[in-house]
Enzyme design. Structure first.
Site, short mmCIF file in Angstrom:
data_model
loop_
_atom_site.label_atom_id
_atom_site.label_comp_id
_atom_site.label_asym_id
_atom_site.label_seq_id
_atom_site.Cartn_x
_atom_site.Cartn_y
_atom_site.Cartn_z
N LYS A 281 0.86 -1.18 0.00
CA LYS A 281 0.00 0.00 0.00
C LYS A 281 0.90 1.24 0.00
CE LYS A 281 -4.06 1.54 2.48
NZ LYS A 281 -5.16 1.20 3.36
N GLU A 381 -19.37 -4.82 10.43
CA GLU A 381 -20.30 -4.00 11.20
C GLU A 381 -21.38 -4.85 11.87
OE1 GLU A 381 -19.10 -3.22 8.26
OE2 GLU A 381 -18.20 -1.24 8.48
N ARG A 409 -25.86 -1.57 7.12
CA ARG A 409 -25.85 -3.01 6.85
C ARG A 409 -26.10 -3.85 8.09
NH1 ARG A 409 -20.19 -4.67 4.33
NH2 ARG A 409 -21.15 -3.55 2.64
C1 LIG Z 1 -18.83 -1.50 5.08
C2 LIG Z 1 -17.61 -0.63 5.11
N1 LIG Z 1 -16.96 -0.46 6.28
C3 LIG Z 1 -15.88 0.35 6.33
C4 LIG Z 1 -15.44 0.98 5.21
C5 LIG Z 1 -14.27 1.94 5.29
N2 LIG Z 1 -13.13 1.46 4.51
C6 LIG Z 1 -12.86 1.92 3.30
S1 LIG Z 1 -11.52 1.22 2.61
C7 LIG Z 1 -11.26 0.28 3.98
C8 LIG Z 1 -10.09 -0.66 4.04
C9 LIG Z 1 -10.14 -1.61 2.91
O1 LIG Z 1 -9.03 -2.45 3.01
P1 LIG Z 1 -8.75 -3.53 1.90
O2 LIG Z 1 -10.02 -4.18 1.50
O3 LIG Z 1 -7.66 -4.41 2.36
O4 LIG Z 1 -8.31 -2.66 0.67
P2 LIG Z 1 -7.00 -1.75 0.53
O5 LIG Z 1 -7.39 -0.36 0.87
O6 LIG Z 1 -5.97 -2.29 1.45
O7 LIG Z 1 -6.63 -1.87 -0.90
C10 LIG Z 1 -12.23 0.53 4.95
C11 LIG Z 1 -12.29 -0.11 6.28
C12 LIG Z 1 -16.16 0.78 4.02
N3 LIG Z 1 -15.81 1.39 2.88
N4 LIG Z 1 -17.22 -0.03 3.99
#
Ligand SMILES: Cc1ncc(C[n+]2csc(CCOP(=O)(O)OP(=O)(O)O)c2C)c(N)n1
Length: 656
Positions: A281, A381, A409
């Site tokens: 990342k 969640e 959700r």
């Molecule tokens: C239901 C939900 N909860 C929390 C989030 C906030 N959120 C956005 S990106 C993220 C992390 C995602 O991590 P990953 O799937 O590993 O993708 P990366 O950013 O590492 O590529 C979070 C927690 C969200 N978008 N949707």
């Protein structure tokens, strides 16, 4: 510049590998330039540059289908799919969305922003493609290691197994959610990671292939080599295989030649498969690589702060979240974090929960201070809320901090595990209202509507930081579930003293007025007061109530103060459908109120992206616009009562 000649993915096809590698550098520069200026999701997008190039190089995504989970990492995809010229408008009002957005491009299939849904979407598409004999189409789903742990993603994987479904899941494993990925799946992926990484160059790959007996296509043999090696040596438990997916990897997700070869090979295979990519990342930007959490999302104007930071003028680049100049104002999120700590210091049963947002919800310091009473459940969640129900049963006072939009959700867990049990759970609903540049997927505009139908639930929202602190204390001390919603904003700097302490179901009269009564909720209390002040300059006298509660509604206070007024006007930063104004109207009608009610709030449409201020302006939720609506309403009432008087006079004449 190679990028200048890329009008769409078809222009990639003729490029040599060294040009593709150069293109990756150019895309990163483009992303950095725009995102540091406009704000947005930086580190995740930087980490998927190579895999995005390789996917568009190997597939025709107008025929095949590409779905990003969450969608926050889609910037390289936007740049490669004809949107480079507009990329400087990213996240600005009327500019490009920060998420996949179908009206922008046929390459964006779904408008998303919530995590974990891509495998379900992809399965649905692949299922129908199969039925329609479009099975040469490959549905490609890109999902991060944290989103893979979301309940919905696991549900999808649980039922994805179907030999004829043609879907490739690209697991982008960077070991990070926004903060570090948590949970057993993350640990499992780590164990796989620990094994020797399959990062052979193309030449090495070909050497391996050339040593294999000649069966089928070269590439297929290369892939089965990867697969076999891992199956036999590296993959403890073979979780994905056991669940019915063909597993490949892990491979270096920044090695373009390897990615291109691998995707080209997988393109020819049928069934549901998963390729495990290891990425970094923030790749290509030292600061983000060192601190991917801080650079997950950056605020607008980070370019200047970066320059200043480099010159030593400020400490860090992304410390101010909303692109505002340094000010004494504190955000509601910060106040939440501080108050949670105060409450935990006082009460040993207070426990804080976040679903993958320790920083976003202001709980990082709490986590440091009370590691035993802090739970980051990951992007789960539903689990977080049901877990809070369990904690409450066992005697704890859980405070679950979840963004309003993400709580959507877990309606059923709020219903069954919290309300039905009358559990002592506090839901701290951050980002209640318009959130700004993340747009429609992230605005928190429906929580009053979906929560107020549930028996036992209490709903509050503060007008300022002082009231917020008091409400959080009230919530934690109250028996039964309470949800406190607060906006993504700084709290007003000079709060009015309370007219009365927080009491269950009681509002607060802030101002008397003869002509009309405004009943405002949460973030709209000060704008409503300001509107009343403006109108008093025009000789119009408007009373203002701070409702404090959306459930229960303080109908006594409203009715007492509505007597003799031309109208009751409600103001809220929430959808009008089912919102605070609807709750007030229902209550007043049931109590026999016959007067005029005007509801000011968010109309029945999705709200675009832009800064919070721009959006509040567009929605008519500024003091000026509220004053205008009040004035119009009073004028209409005056006209209709004078028409009523004229009609009565005519009737009197006829009788005489
Ligand atoms: C239901 C939900 N909860 C929390 C989030 C906030 N959120 C956005 S990106 C993220 C992390 C995602 O991590 P990953 O799937 O590993 O993708 P990366 O950013 O590492 O590529 C979070 C927690 C969200 N978008 N949707």
């Amino acid at each position: 510049m190679i990028l200048e000649n890329i009008a769409g993915p078809e222009d990639l096809k003729g490029l040599e590998m060294d040009q593709l590698t150069e293109l990756a550098v150019e895309i990163r520069k483009e992303i950095l330039k725009t995102v540091l200026a406009n704000g947005g999701h930086l580190a995740s997008s930087l980490g998927v540059v190579e895999l995005t190039i390789a996917l568009h190089y190997c597939f025709d995504m107008l025929h095949d289908r590409l779905i990003y989970d969450v969608g926050h990492q889609c910037y390289p995809h936007k740049i490669l799919t004809g949107r480079r010229k507009d990329f400087h408008t990213l996240r600005k009002l009327d500019g490009l969305s920060g998420f996949p957005f179908p009206p922008e491009s046929p390459y964006d299939l779904f408008h998303t922003g919530h995590a974990g849904t891509s495998v379900s979407l992809g399965s649905g598409v692949a299922c129908w493609d199969k039925r329609n004999e479009n099975n040469d189409r490959k549905v490609v789903v890109v999902i991060g290691d944290a989103s893979l742990g979301a309940g919905v993603a696991l549900e999808a994987i649980n039922s994805a197994r179907d030999r004829n479904r043609n879907m490739l899941i690209v697991l982008n494993d960077n070991e990070m959610s926004i903060s570090r990925t948590v949970g057993a799946i993350a640990q499992y992926l780590n164990r796989v990671r620990m094994a020797p990484i399959y990062s052979k160059t193309k030449a090495e790959l070909q050497t391996i292939i050339s040593k294999l007996p000649l069966i089928g296509e070269k590439m297929d043999r290369g892939l089965s080599e990867i697969s076999m090696t891992l199956k036999n040596m590296l993959v403890p438990g073979q979780i994905f295989e056991e669940l019915g997916l063909a597993y490949y990897g892990p491979i270096d997700g920044h090695n373009l030649p390897l990615l291109v070869d691998t995707f080209a090979g997988l393109k020819k295979k049928k069934g549901v498969m998963l390729i495990h990519l290891l990425t970094k990342k923030g790749k290509g930007f030292e600061l983000a690589l060192d601190d991917p959490e801080a650079f997950h999302g950056v605020s607008p104007g980070s370019t200047e702060r970066l320059t200043m930071a480099m010159e030593g003028a400020v400490n860090g680049v992304v410390e101010k979240k909303e692109g505002e100049p340094a000010s004494k104002k504190v955000s509601y999120t910060e106040i939440f974090g501080q108050t949670a700590i105060e409450l935990a210091e006082e009460k040993s049963d207070v426990v804080a929960i976040t679903a993958a947002m320790p920083d976003g919800t202001g709980l990082k310091e709490f986590a440091r201070r009370f590691p035993d009473r802090f739970h980051d459940t990951g992007i789960t969640e539903q689990h977080a809320v049901a877990f809070a129900g369990g904690l409450s049963f066992a005697g704890a006072k859980p405070v679950a901090a979840i963004y309003s939009t993400f709580l959507q959700r877990c309606y059923d867990q709020v219903f069954q595990e919290v309300c039905l049990q009358n559990a002592d759970v506090t839901l701290a609903l951050d980002r209640g209202g318009v959130v700004g540049q993340d747009g429609p997927t992230h605005h928190g505009l429906y929580d009053i509507a979906y929560l107020r139908t549930l028996p036992q639930m209490t709903l509050l929202s503060p007008r300022d930081g002082e009231e917020f602190r008091a409400m959080l204390r009230f919530a934690v001390e109250r028996k039964g579930p309470v949800a406190v919603r607060y906006p993504r904003a700084k709290a007003p700097s000079s709060p009015l003293p309370f007219k009365r302490p927080i009491e269950y179901g009681k509002g607060e009269l802030l101002r008397d007025g003869l002509d009309a009564l405004v009943v405002a909720y949460g973030s709209m209390v000060y704008p409503a007061l300001e509107a009343a002040k403006r109108l008093s300059g025009d000789g119009i006298d408007v009373g203002v109530i701070n409702a404090r509660f959306a459930k229960p509604i303080d109908a006594d206070l409203i009715l007492d103060n509505a007597r003799g007024k031309k109208a009751v006007i409600t103001v809220e930063e929430h959808a009008l459908a089912g919102g605070f104004g609807a709750a007030v109207a229902e209550e007043l009608i049931d109590r026999g109120f016959r007067g005029r009610i005007l509801r000011i709030g968010v109309p029945d449409r999705f709200v675009e992206h832009g800064t919070r201020e721009e959006l509040l302006h567009i929605l008519g939720l500024t003091p000026e616009a509220i004053a205008g609506r009040i004035l119009e309403c009073i004028d209409e009432e005056n006209q209709s009562s004078s028409r009523g008087r004229e009609r009565a006079a005519v009737r009197d004449q006829e009788v005489l």
